[in-house]
Every structure is written in C-alpha cells, then in structure tokens.
Design a protein around this motif. Sequence first.
Motif, PDB file in Angstrom:
ATOM      1  N   GLN A  47      41.160  35.245  36.681  1.00  0.00           N
ATOM      2  CA  GLN A  47      40.641  34.546  37.871  1.00  0.00           C
ATOM      3  C   GLN A  47      39.130  34.759  37.996  1.00  0.00           C
ATOM      4  N   ALA A  48      38.689  35.955  37.620  1.00  0.00           N
ATOM      5  CA  ALA A  48      37.238  36.222  37.634  1.00  0.00           C
ATOM      6  C   ALA A  48      36.537  35.313  36.621  1.00  0.00           C
ATOM      7  N   ALA A 166      44.025  29.440  34.225  1.00  0.00           N
ATOM      8  CA  ALA A 166      43.204  30.052  35.276  1.00  0.00           C
ATOM      9  C   ALA A 166      42.115  29.080  35.741  1.00  0.00           C
ATOM     10  N   LEU A 167      41.508  28.355  34.801  1.00  0.00           N
ATOM     11  CA  LEU A 167      40.463  27.392  35.169  1.00  0.00           C
ATOM     12  C   LEU A 167      41.058  26.263  36.006  1.00  0.00           C
ATOM     13  N   ASN A 316      28.046  41.287  32.229  1.00  0.00           N
ATOM     14  CA  ASN A 316      29.234  42.012  32.652  1.00  0.00           C
ATOM     15  C   ASN A 316      30.129  41.092  33.485  1.00  0.00           C
ATOM     16  N   SER A 317      31.321  40.799  32.990  1.00  0.00           N
ATOM     17  CA  SER A 317      32.201  39.888  33.745  1.00  0.00           C
ATOM     18  C   SER A 317      32.727  40.557  35.013  1.00  0.00           C
ATOM     19  N   PHE A 318      32.576  41.895  35.100  1.00  0.00           N
ATOM     20  CA  PHE A 318      32.996  42.610  36.302  1.00  0.00           C
ATOM     21  C   PHE A 318      31.881  42.591  37.362  1.00  0.00           C
TER      22      PHE A 318
END
Length: 532
Positions: A47-48, A166-167, A316-318
């Motif tokens: 989802q991120a 998710a997209l 960073n995807s976070f």
Amino acid sequence: MMTDRPLLTEVCATTTPGDHEPEGSAVAMPRVHKFGGTSMDGAERLQALAAIIRDQRDPSVVVVSAMAGVSDELSRLADAATTGDDAPGVPDPATTLAAMKQRHLDALQVIVKEDAARASVAARIDEIFDGATQLLGEGPGAEAKRFTDQLMAVGEDLAVELAVSALQAEGIAAAVLNAREVVWTNSEFGAAVPDFESIRKLAPSNILSVVEEGCVPVVQGFIGSEADGATTTLGRGGSDFTATLLGAALGSPEVVIWTDVDGILSGDPSLVGDARVVPDVGSEEAVELSYFGARVIHPAAAKHAIASDLPLRIKNSFAPERPGTLIHSHRGAAAAFAAVAHKTNVALIRVRAFPTALAYGFLARVFGVLGRHAVPVDLVSTSHSSTAFTVDRDEDLSAVYQALSVFSEVDVLKDVATVTVVGRGMLREPGMDALVFWAVEKTPVYLISQASDVSINFVVDEAEAPELVHRLHLSLIELKEGAREDAAREEEEREEEVREEEAVEEEAPEDEALEEEAREKEASERKEGDRR
Ligand code: ADP
Ligand code: ASP
Ligand code: MG
C-alpha cells in the motif's frame, strides 16, 4: 512457465475508479521506480508502494522484486532439487511453497477488498504455484541452471500480481507487463547478459503505449527471456539492473531505487551504528561502492546507468519524503565524501614465479591464464616476481590453479574479504593516509591496492573485516566529522568573541562621548557657580 504470456495492456484498469492521472503524461517520459524485497513485504508495504506512485508528478513504470526472503527460499529449493539433497534441515518443497503461497494470499486479502477482483488475482497466484509444483516434480534434468531460473522467477511473477492489485486498489490504472517480452537476454542462465539493442527497441514500443493510456506498467525485475523463450535471470539483486535497462531504453529522466534505507550510507548499517547518508555520489564512486559490497545498488545497474547517462536516485520507501542519494551519471559531479564497504565471498590467489623462470613476461603469463579461463579479477598487487589478486570465491579455480602451477608456486586463500574506502576528494586530503592506516594498524593485511584517487582496498581475513570496517568508519567519518564539528564550533566561538569585542569597542566611543558630555556639563556648572 508463462513464456507464452501475452502483454496485458488490455487489462489495464482500476478496480475502483480513481482520479490519478499523472500530470503531463503526453509529454513527460516516465520515471522508472524499482521496489526491492523489503518494500514489497506484505500488505502495508504494498500500500505504501501504491501511495508513492500516486504521489508522482511524472508518469511511472514500476519494477518489482520478489517479497523479502522469497528468492532465498526458492534458491534453496532449487539447490536441494539439483543436488537431490533431502537430508534433515533441507526444506520440504510442498511445505515451503504452501507457506509462501499463504504469505501472498494474506497480503492480497488485505489489499483487495472486492471479492471477485480478489478471486481473479488468487487464481493467478494458484496458477503460478501450480507451475512451481509441476516444475519441482519434473526436476532439473540435465539443465540445472535453466531449471533454477524458471523456479526463481516465481518470486517476481507473484510480486507483479500483488503490486498491480495494490495500485488498482489505490485507484491507479495498472497492468502487468511481462519482463520476458522486453528484457531479452542471452542463454547464460543465472547470470544472463541483456541484449541491449533489442531492449532499446522493445521497451519503448511495449511500454510507452501503455503509459500514454494513463496506465502504470508493472514489470518483474531480475528476469528476462532467451531466444527460445525460456526464462532467464540477471543474477541475484538484478532487479536494479532491470530498472536501469528500462530507464535507459525509455530515455527516462531518472530511475528511483526504493529500498529500506535512506540512500547510500557511509557504511553498511549492519556493521557501523553511526552510518550517514551520502546525498550525492559521483558515478565512479557509486560503481566502486556497489562492486565492493554496498549491496544497496547492484554494480551492473550502477555501471549501466553511467554508460547511459541516466541519473539514479536511491530512496527509502519507509520515508519517501527524505531526499535520498543522487548518483550523478557523470564523473566528478558530486561533492567529496567517504564511505566504507566490504565484500565477502572472495578468494585471494598468490602466485610466485619459480626462480628459474624468465625475468620478464611473468605477469603477462599469469593474466593470460586468467583471460583464457575467463576469470574476472578484482584487486591486484604485484612485486618483481610475485603477484596476488582476488577473484570471486565461487569461481571454479582448479583449471586456473593447474595452469599457473606450471610456471609458479600458487596458493589460494578462501576465507578472505575485501574492505574498501571510497571517496574522491577525501582521499586526496592531506593526512588521510594517516587516518586510514591508524584504522588498519591492528589488522593483518594480505594485500593493499589503490589504483586511483577514488578508492583504496585491503584484503584481510574474513573474520577481521567487520572490525576493520568499524575502525575505518570511526577514523574517516565519525571522528573526522567530529573534528569538523569541533572546528566549526571553535570557529563559531571565535567569531562570537570577535563580535563581542567589536560591540565593546563600538560601545566605548559612546561611553567616552557621554563622559565628555558629563565633564563639559560639570565644568560649565562650576563656571556658572563661580559667576554667582
Ligand atoms: P532491496 O531489497 O531493496 O534491493 P537490498 O537488501 O538489496 O535492498 O539493499 C539494501 C540494503 O543494503 C540495506 O538494507 C543495507 O543493509 C545494505 N547496505 C550495505 N551497505 C550499504 C551502504 N553503504 N549504504 C546503504 N545500504 C547498504
Ligand atoms: N529477487 C531477486 C533477488 O533476491 C532480485 C532482486 O532482489 O533484485 O536476488
Ligand atoms: Mg537489492
């Protein structure tokens, strides 16, 4: 498996209508966004990923790796099948595949709320696992590497299904674009070489029409196909390479590698607690770092990006709001910095010419042997009649050993590692050598190599490498930065003192003027009194 899969542009759709329309899609070339294993690891991460793509201004192409750990599991299954190993501790294929499937279905359950849409993706996931079970049932036959690549591809085949879901759940039109249709390679299974020429033609013709429809193509990283249509892989960590291959072929303004750290760090965070993000890295430094062990970017990807003049950004995807690291595609564009990397899985070969050998031609003979056996060499150091060099430990060295033994004494050390300091500019600073050798002082070193002002390399026992990395980082980055901070603080204090002194001096004339005024007043009052 899946080699006859058609391009899926026709299923480019959203499950829920959304208003995502990338700005300027008619004109802007798409950016390629590659998501690594940890950025794919479960519903929340997926989802991120979708939120990151939703927030892009330019159109996007998405390249994905398998979920974290999946490729390792598949690789273990392939190894067990090829060696016929079913000893205790070796994973049972059925149990491993069932757990892997459940992990993907769990993510799907959270991502796709609508039953029919979920069922159709679940059916695709079933199909992929049926293919894997059948493949394992048939076994590798005579072509172990071919078999391994077919099995390894399962991870990325599953990953694209989840990423598209998710997209779409985020309201973004997205479709799987099968990498086998675009990333054509030779038949070197396990380390296939891309056919750059074909990819340069196939990528725009297959991808741009999808993008122009306002759809986000989602491509498996790491895999491709060879002339007979069989699945190949580009080598472990190869999804980064897929991203740069597509980025270069499409003329993308930038390729973004989304991972689980803030960018290229000054040291491997598992070894140095205080690693700093390097905001800008020049091309040569990036290649050295990746080649000598900073696995955040695959060396082939770094090299290819440079050759194609393609800027790469690591993010960073976070924490997508953080700036990350920009790898400039041209030499010397970046600011001075230093970083330490280390690489294991290295063998050191030491060769000493027999005393009776001719005094000339020794090195040519040694490297002739390596060339004939196609063994790539990393680091080299030589003296008059001996030379030492490092190679990949997994290379089959027996033939090389035999050929070298004809004219020299040879020994091979297998438990070694390379430790590398990278940093143009910094390595030229006066006093740097002292800082480097202060860190190395306590470590026995087999080989030192410095061929340019970009890096210096040491070969040490593998067990010594973590401590050496730690000490180099301490000496070159933490203490040096500490020293820079101290110097900056002292400078500030000095400036403050100067400011105070100036303020006192400025006050002084005023005081004098006041005193003068008071004296004059006193004198005139005295005169006044005298008159009276
Ligand atoms: P991905 O799955 O996203 O491709 P990788 O595991 O291949 O991620 O690479 C990211 C990891 O590389 C980081 O989690 C970090 O532990 C490791 N790493 C090693 N050296 C460095 C470095 N110098 N800078 C950043 N990361 C590094
Ligand atoms: N999934 C593959 C691997 O683990 C490719 C990649 O992650 O880049 O090697
Ligand atoms: Mg990686």
